[in-house]
Every structure is written in structure tokens, then in C-alpha cells.
Design a protein around this motif. Structure first.
Motif: not given
Ligand SMILES: Nc1ncnc2c1ncn2[C@@H]1O[C@H](COP(=O)(O)OP(=O)(O)O)[C@@H](O)[C@H]1O
Ligand SMILES: [Mg+2]
Lengths: 260, 256
Positions: B50, B55-56, B73, B77, B79, B81
Motif C-alpha cells: 500500500y 495509498f498509505v 497513487p 503503479r 494494484p 487486491f
């Protein structure tokens, strides 16, 4: 033998007939002039709609109810969604809501009338306030519960915060927002009638109370039937829209009020 | 190339106690490499991914992609999940199309690309289905196609096959490998299956239990394209499995 009982539409129809039957029996039994039989009430209905004045009153009511509700949709839904996504917005708005929430909206009418007069504006405004609260509450709850990974997926695609609010948060929260709408539209109806009782000028509430003053009891009951019918039609129409907008959702809450 | 330097993450818990989840991760991932991150539940694998995704935020350290520090973000990249995270109100086609349209790709061109992608993940027949009408394996194929659609240079996959049955899992591993062999994207792949990590990767990073630190990094020197049936008899493959399995086992208690 009892299979026809299970047909859709049959149980509610039976319940309605039973209710009318009870009403008829009670009215005949008591014989009060302020408690007419359903037959007498329904006889006045066609006359009521034929009357230009009554029809105009009903139209005026429906128009204000829809205007207030539309305004609530336009303001409370985006605001509720923003509250759900931004702790800062939630902190700002929550105290306001907590203050307005317990106040009967009709009690605000005198002040609103001072500001906006006794015409449409005041009534639309108070309907807007009444319908806004459930919309705000459910939009907020729906936005809080949005799957964080949907937001992240959208962020990775390059969606900014405003676009995410409408393209991701709103559809995610839609099943919940729709529950708020259903409560909101009935709140709009309730506040509409009470606003017309307070600022008597036009509308079904005005007609109802004027008829009561003049002891036209058939009309009073007929107006109650009309108000109930407005609520019923609004609810059915709403349920129709809801099914079409949220058919994709995994969970289908079966509403308490079964509509067509 | 991704350069991760001294990355740490401390969470503020609701109890007030700060919780150290990641401690001093430093690793360079060359462009086009398939890196698996392996470790017990709760060791911070998702958190690491993340943070790379933007995101984090990290608590300390830095991450650079092609020399530039990441700021949030971005479509470079992509993601994937474990929970698929498809847009449930969009069809399969709508999901895959969405990111492309966001990137400003003209509609007819985007539609063509979506058809290709759906063919690649064997879902052409399901283009008009909604996510709730798909199996787990199909949903994850859609999610992979949706991410590939906007052509990120880096794929961030967080236990993407963790929720699938063994058969579907094997199938999707093979599909992922053939896709990867075609366009050689950089992949960060989180898993807690040693076998999956070795089968797919160029390199495997093993992490300690919480707080997550790097325990060891293995270069997986096995021929490509990889064919599972042939690998099973490959001596080196077996040695990797045994060595990594040992390392993962003596890591103490799994938190899950
Ligand atoms: N938002 C959060 N707030 C507090 N603690 C978190 C949060 N997210 C993860 N953690 C903690 O960080 C550690 C690592 O979590 P995670 O990255 O999900 O592990 P993994 O993916 O390896 O199972 C866990 O101990 C978890 O409890
Ligand atoms: Mg995880």
C-alpha cells in the motif's frame, strides 16, 4: 384451495378491504356526523378532483413537496457523502445536524415564515430541511462504508477527489442512499402537510383544515385519503426507481412496505 | 526501477499505543523484475504494498520510482487486491474500460483494447456480466484485466490468488506468468505460499513476523518460461522450496 391467497397483490387487497369494512361498520355503528362511512368519503373524491380549486391545491402541494425533496437530494446527498469521506467535513456538519435533528420541523415554521414569508419559499424550505436529515444520515453512513480498495483502485486510475465522490462513492453508497430517499420522501410529505396547516394559504393541508373548520367532514376524510394516496404513489414510484438503480448490489434489503 | 530505502511504518492504534508494522525495509527492484514478498500473516506485506502504491503514507524512509519520489497513487503503479475490488455497478467490460477512459484514451480505441484484454483472460463471453454474477477466479481475472488496461509499469499484487481454490489458483498463476512473459512489467507480488513465490518469481524476499523486517532475499535462478510439471523434478527448484520453507518456518508464531 388457498393458493389464490398467495398470489401477489391478493393479501394487501384483502387487508385493504378488511380495513374499509371495519371503517364502514364503525361509522355506521357510531353514526357521528364527523365520522362518515368510506362510501360517503369516496363519493366526494371525484367531485373534489373536478373542482378547480381542490385540484389546484393538490397540485400546489405536490409541486412544493417535489421541489423540497429535489433540493434536499441536491444538497444533502453530496454533503452526506463528503462527510463520509472527510473527517473534517463530518466534524463541521455533525453538530449542526445534532441541533436540528430533534426539533419538530413544523416548529421552525414561524421563524422561517418571518424570513421567507408565508408563500411557497418558506414551505419548500421547511420540506427541504425535513427531507434532508434522513438523506444526510444515510448518505453519510453509505459513504463511510465504501470499500477502501474501490477508492484506491480509482485513485490508481487517476481519479481526483471530486470525480471519486460522484463516480465511486455515490454508486457504492447508492443502496444506502436509496433507503434515505425512501424515508426522506415520506418526511417531505409529513412536513408538507404540517407546513400547510401552519401557513394556510393553499395545498392539501390547507384544504383539510378549512374543511374541518366548516364541518365538511366528508371532505376532511377525502383529503386524508388523498394525502395517503400521494404518499403511496411516491413510495411505489421510488421503489421502482430503486430497483432499477441498485439491481447490481449483492444484498437486497426487502423493504417493510411491499410495493408493486 | 523501484528503490525502497529504510522504509518504516508505525500505526497509531485506537488504544493509543503506536504499533510498529514495518521496520527498515530497503530493497531495489530492477525494471521488469518479478519480486515476491513472503511472510507470515500480519508481518506487514500488505502495508508495504500500500505504501509503494501511494495509498498509505510511510512513517520513515523513502521510495523512488525511476529516480522520482512517489507522491500518492498513480497509473504507473496498478494494484490488484485479494478482494478483487471490482466496481459492482459496472459490467465486466465497464470495469476494464473505466481506467482506459480515465487516461483519456478515445472510446473506440479503448473498446478494442478491452476486447483484447478480455480475450486474454478468457472472459469475452462474460463481458456483459456484473461482478456478482461471476466466480472468484473470474472476478480476479477481471481485476487483473482492469489493472493491465491502463498499462501500469508496475503491478502491485496483494495475495491476488489467496481467496481462490487450488485448481483456479494454479490456472491463474499460469495465466499471470504468460502475461508477464509477454510484457515484462515490474511485479511486486505478496503471497504466503512458498511454492507460489518460487514458481513465479525472479526474486523472493522473506520477511520476519511483526514488525516486518527483511529476513533474506533469494534470487530464483530457474529457466523461463517456467513449466510447472518440469519444475517439479528440477533439483534447484526443490532446493529453493526447502530453503525458503525452513526460513519461513523458524520465524516464530504466525499471528493469524
Ligand atoms: N490501519 C491500520 N491501523 C493499525 N494497524 C494496522 C493497520 N493496518 C495494518 N495494521 C497492522 O500492521 C500489521 C501489518 O498488517 P498487514 O500489512 O495487513 O500484514 P500482512 O498483509 O502481512 O498480513 C498488523 O499487525 C496489523 O494489525
Ligand atoms: Mg495482507
Amino acid at each position: 384451495m388457498t393458493r389464490w391467497l398467495a398470489l401477489p397483490g391478493v393479501p394487501p387487497l384483502l387487508a385493504l378491504l378488511a380495513l374499509l369494512g371495519l371503517w364502514h361498520l364503525a361509522a355506521t355503528f357510531f353514526g357521528y356526523n364527523f365520522f362518515p362511512t368510506p362510501g360517503a368519503v369516496f363519493k366526494t373524491l371525484p367531485a373534489l378532483f373536478g373542482e378547480a380549486e381542490a385540484a389546484a391545491n393538490i397540485a400546489a402541494s405536490v409541486k412544493r413537496m417535489l421541489a423540497g425533496f429535489a433540493l434536499a437530494l441536491a444538497v444533502a446527498v453530496p454533503l452526506g457523502l463528503m462527510m463520509g469521506r472527510s473527517p473534517l467535513v463530518a466534524k463541521l456538519v455533525k453538530p449542526l445536524v445534532a441541533t436540528i435533528y430533534p426539533v419538530p420541523k413544523a416548529a421552525l415554521m414561524p421563524i422561517i415564515m418571518l424570513w421567507l414569508g408565508i408563500g411557497d419559499a418558506a414551505k419548500i424550505f421547511v420540506i427541504f430541511i425535513g427531507a434532508s436529515l434522513p438523506l444526510l444520515q444515510h448518505s453519510f453512513g453509505g459513504a463511510l462504508a465504501v470499500d477502501q480498495k474501490l477508492i484506491w483502485s480509482a485513485q490508481a486510475m487517476g481519479l481526483g477527489p471530486v470525480k471519486r465522490l460522484f463516480a465511486v462513492v455515490l454508486p457504492s453508497a447508492l443502496p444506502e442512499v436509496m433507503i434515505g430517499c425512501r424515508v426522506g420522501i415520506i418526511m417531505a410529505l409529513i412536513v408538507m402537510v404540517s407546513s400547510e396547516m401552519i401557513a394556510r394559504q393553499s395545498g392539501v393541508g390547507n384544504l383539510l383544515f378549512n374543511s374541518a373548520d366548516m364541518a365538511l367532514y366528508d371532505t376532511v376524510y377525502a383529503m386524508i385519503v388523498v394525502i395517503a394516496a400521494i404518499g403511496f404513489v411516491a413510495d411505489v414510484a421510488f421503489e421502482f426507481v430503486r430497483r432499477r438503480l441498485t439491481f447490481w448490489a449483492e444484498i437486497h434489503q426487502d423493504p417493510l412496505v411491499p410495493s408493486a | 526501477m523501484i528503490a525502497i530505502e529504510g522504509l518504516s511504518k508505525t500505526f497509531e492504534t485506537s488504544g493509543g499505543e503506536p504499533h510498529l508494522a514495518l521496520d527498515g525495509i530497503s530493497i531495489d527492484i530492477p525494471k521488469g523484475q518479478f519480486l515476491s514478498i513472503l511472510g507470515p500473516s500480519g508481518c506487514g506485506k500488505s502495508t508495504l504494498l500500500y505504501i509503494v502504491g501511494g495509498f498509505v503514507p510511510a512513517s520513515a524512509g523513502r521510495i523512488r520510482v525511476d529516480g522520482r519520489a512517489i507522491a500518492g497513487p498513480g497509473p504507473d503503479r496498478g494494484p490488484v487486491f485479494q478482494e478483487f475490488a471490482l466496481f459492482p455497478w459496472k459490467t465486466v467490460r465497464g470495469n476494464v474500460l473505466y481506467g482506459l477512459l480515465q487516461q483519456g484514451v478515445p472510446r473506440d480505441q479503448a473498446e478494442r483494447r478491452v476486447s483484447e484484454l478480455l480475450q486474454m483472460v478468457h472472459l469475452s463471453r462474460y463481458a456483459d456480466f456484473y461482478p456478482k454474477e461471476l466466480s472468484g477466479g473470474m472476478k480476479q481475472r477481471v481485476a487483473i484485466a482492469r489493472t493491465l488496461a491502463y498499462d501500469p509499469a508496475i503491478l502491485l499484487m496483494d495475495e491476488p490468488f489467496g481467496a481462490l481454490d487450488a485448481h483456479t489458483r494454479t490456472k491463474l498463476q499460469n495465466e499471470l506468468l504468460s502475461i508477464w512473459e509477454r510484457d515484462r512489467k515490474t511485479v511486486l507480488f505478496v503471497t504466503h505460499s512458498v511454492e507460489e513465490a518460487v514458481y513465479l518469481s525472479d526474486r523472493v524476499m522473506v520477511m520476519t513476523p511483526s514488525p516486518g523486517r527483511q529476513k533474506a532475499v533469494f534470487d530464483i535462478d530457474l529457466p523461463r518460461p517456467r513449466i510447472r510439471a518440469e519444475l517439479l523434478l528440477n533439483r534447484r527448484y526443490q532446493e529453493y522450496l526447502i530453503a525458503i520453507e525452513r526460513l519461513v518456518q523458524d520465524g516464530g508464531e504466525d499471528e493469524a
